[in-house]
Scaffold this motif. Sequence first.
Motif, PDB file in Angstrom:
ATOM      1  N   SER A 149      56.580   6.463  80.327  1.00 23.53           N
ATOM      2  CA  SER A 149      57.524   7.328  81.040  1.00 23.53           C
ATOM      3  C   SER A 149      57.091   8.767  80.836  1.00 23.53           C
ATOM      4  O   SER A 149      56.674   9.156  79.739  1.00 23.53           O
ATOM      5  N   ARG A 168      58.634  16.102  88.656  1.00 19.71           N
ATOM      6  CA  ARG A 168      58.500  14.731  89.137  1.00 19.71           C
ATOM      7  C   ARG A 168      58.572  13.790  87.941  1.00 19.71           C
ATOM      8  O   ARG A 168      58.082  14.101  86.856  1.00 19.71           O
ATOM      9  N   ARG A 173      63.414   5.149  87.166  1.00 22.28           N
ATOM     10  CA  ARG A 173      63.942   5.691  88.411  1.00 22.28           C
ATOM     11  C   ARG A 173      65.124   6.602  88.130  1.00 22.28           C
ATOM     12  O   ARG A 173      65.872   6.407  87.172  1.00 22.28           O
ATOM     13  N   LEU A 174      65.282   7.613  88.970  1.00 26.79           N
ATOM     14  CA  LEU A 174      66.449   8.483  88.861  1.00 26.79           C
ATOM     15  C   LEU A 174      67.686   7.725  89.312  1.00 26.79           C
ATOM     16  O   LEU A 174      67.673   7.018  90.319  1.00 26.79           O
ATOM     17  N   ALA A 198      67.932  15.415  93.498  1.00 22.84           N
ATOM     18  CA  ALA A 198      66.834  14.519  93.871  1.00 22.84           C
ATOM     19  C   ALA A 198      66.241  14.948  95.208  1.00 22.84           C
ATOM     20  O   ALA A 198      66.969  15.304  96.144  1.00 22.84           O
ATOM     21  N   ASP A 201      60.960  10.425  96.400  1.00 25.41           N
ATOM     22  CA  ASP A 201      59.696  10.085  95.763  1.00 25.41           C
ATOM     23  C   ASP A 201      59.672  10.537  94.308  1.00 25.41           C
ATOM     24  O   ASP A 201      58.666  11.025  93.808  1.00 25.41           O
ATOM     25  N   GLN A 202      60.812  10.389  93.627  1.00 25.76           N
ATOM     26  CA  GLN A 202      60.953  10.714  92.211  1.00 25.76           C
ATOM     27  C   GLN A 202      60.819  12.199  91.901  1.00 25.76           C
ATOM     28  O   GLN A 202      60.725  12.590  90.741  1.00 25.76           O
ATOM     29  N   PRO A 234      67.035  10.319  82.925  1.00 25.97           N
ATOM     30  CA  PRO A 234      66.953   9.715  84.261  1.00 25.97           C
ATOM     31  C   PRO A 234      68.286   9.199  84.787  1.00 25.97           C
ATOM     32  O   PRO A 234      68.501   9.174  86.002  1.00 25.97           O
TER      33      PRO A 234
END
Length: 262
Positions: A149, A168, A173-174, A198, A201-202, A234
């Motif tokens: 991560s 980024r 995942r967020l 957000a 695409d992260q 996250p």
Amino acid sequence: MSVDDNAHAPVGHAPVVKPRADATVEEDGRFVLRVRLPLPDSARPRLLLQPRPKKGQSEETGRVVALEPAGPDEWRAVLETAPALAEGRWDAYVLGAPGEERTPLLPGLRDLRTLVSGGGDGRSTPLAVRIPYATKDGRLAVRTWLRASHAEAGRIVFSGRSMTVRARLFGPRLGEGAAALLCRRGREAAVRQTPLRAEGDQAFTFTVDYPDLLAEAGPDDAGTAAIWDVYVRPAAGAPRIRVTYDAASASVGGRRAARTAG
């Protein structure tokens, strides 16, 4: 610090030629070195990447890659993305015939445009990145990152009262409750939390207001600087991940910290 290639050449003898390498980080993550070294076509030089041991520890086995002819007095080595190099610092050498001493590589051009532009953002995890750099004594080395991560900052915009960071996230995942955490260093550590925006695409952004940080200053902090380490959470309840930043490449690098004056 620069290295004079001929500084140690004996008087009255031809200069000692030391190999110099141009390094390129390609879009797909491959690491390419082009070494300038006059050798006969029959030579079989090899590239050695040697992990730098920690203090008090012995040297471990390095990674050896063949150097293939790539033109007059030029050789090319390609380090594929797999297997990944362990996280750390790796010194670069050229190996000649068996029994010969390894020769340190000198740094040439370093093409990091794919890191600067964010190329390869579709990288899989664990995130494996190789960044060539010149050591303090003027030799070529590679800084490697290997993380399941990872969060890295890109563009940072400063205004009169705030700072906006675009970053980024790689790996997790967020989700709901995602936030940036600013943790002040010191005995009486403070934590400020700000929501993330957000951007797909992260990618995400967050804004930090300077007055919010200055409000945490105590009566004994007047005139002193405070350092805030930056993390991303996250999702609610998820472990925090530090946000890293490299001013040279605007990509993977050292810990990102905000500084305020009390």
